[in-house]
Design an enzyme around this catalytic site. Sequence first.
Site, PDB file in Angstrom:
ATOM      1  CG  HIS A  37      -1.230  -4.512  13.140  1.00 47.76           C
ATOM      2  ND1 HIS A  37      -2.307  -5.107  12.526  1.00 47.76           N
ATOM      3  CD2 HIS A  37      -0.298  -4.329  12.173  1.00 47.76           C
ATOM      4  CE1 HIS A  37      -2.047  -5.290  11.244  1.00 47.76           C
ATOM      5  NE2 HIS A  37      -0.827  -4.828  10.999  1.00 47.76           N
ATOM      6  CD  GLN A 160       7.782  -5.793   6.318  1.00 44.64           C
ATOM      7  OE1 GLN A 160       7.251  -5.589   5.240  1.00 44.64           O
ATOM      8  NE2 GLN A 160       7.128  -5.669   7.449  1.00 44.64           N
TER       9      GLN A 160
HETATM   10  O1  PAF Z   1       4.406  -4.990   7.262  1.00 43.17           O
HETATM   11  C1  PAF Z   1       3.702  -4.084   6.748  1.00 43.17           C
HETATM   12  O2  PAF Z   1       2.530  -3.911   7.076  1.00 43.17           O
HETATM   13  C2  PAF Z   1       4.281  -3.201   5.652  1.00 43.17           C
HETATM   14  O3  PAF Z   1       5.128  -3.933   4.825  1.00 43.17           O
HETATM   15  C3  PAF Z   1       4.992  -1.954   6.198  1.00 43.17           C
HETATM   16  C4  PAF Z   1       6.205  -2.297   7.035  1.00 43.17           C
HETATM   17  C5  PAF Z   1       4.003  -1.135   7.017  1.00 43.17           C
HETATM   18  C6  PAF Z   1       5.461  -1.076   5.029  1.00 43.17           C
HETATM   19  O4  PAF Z   1       4.401  -0.680   4.222  1.00 43.17           O
END
Ligand code: PAF
Length: 286
Positions: A37, A160
């Site tokens: 992150h 995603q």
């Molecule tokens: O990747 C993630 O942590 C989640 O899918 C996100 C993009 C924050 C959406 O809740």
Amino acid sequence: MRIVPTVAAMQKLARRWKRAGGKIGFVPTMGYLHDGHLSLVREARKRVGKSGVVVVSIYVNPTQFAPTEDLSKYPRDLQRDLKMCRGEGVDVVFTPGDAEIYPGKAEGKYSTYVVEENLGRVMEGAARPVHFRGVTTVVAKLFNIVLPDVSVFGQKDFQQAAIIQRMTRDLNFPVQIIVAPTRREADGLAMSSRNKYLDAEQRAQAVILFHALQAAKTAVAKKFVSAAKLKQDLREFLTAAPLARLDYVEFFDPETLQPVAQVKRGTHMALAVFFGKTRLIDNSQL
Ligand code: PAF
């Protein structure tokens, strides 16, 4: 660093920055932050510069979990997350609750969702039917609340990222989507908040996902291999980790996410593997 728990306050701040001409870089997360992150946060800072602002959202989004998936057990540690954000020079952490993001839901009066209808059907979408509807819905909402110029997503969740890019284009969000490389532990395991669920033995064997990607890369480095044959070989390869239970392995075109019959250098591979109840994913271009 400001901590903003409401939609109204976040929108007000974002509008004020916009009027002042400041760029907004945004990293949506579900918290329990790790170095992966933080690399997204650094990328956001790089994109907006010192004069811009970086917003991180921390929200465990219930609509992307199926009833069988344990939402209540998702790891959380807000104080630790806030400390990490402070350390990275984040300007704002948006920490809404469910009633802010899904008004009326507790009384059965929430009824609007965003659905991407193509890329979300395969792989993670096939394995987790409600998942991407929840992701696109919450990310669309967050874009409307945070008003970012740039938003950064991790390559670890390749599908995603592809779906968010498609949604952003299809719904004309004025947001540039950046996909940042997967961060890995020293042995190659992709960083993930879910790694915390693994016991010592599972953790030691979890590196098999990375090794499977490496093995496939070697297999196709100099020749075409049929997807069926490579899947079979990888199934056998995974038996080296007796605690691993393969959910799927796919070879696909990175644009359409459609499976390919012949795998060659440059084809994309993704896999999902269970260790007990913990499901890990990884992917790479071969
Ligand atoms: O990747 C993630 O942590 C989640 O899918 C996100 C993009 C924050 C959406 O809740």
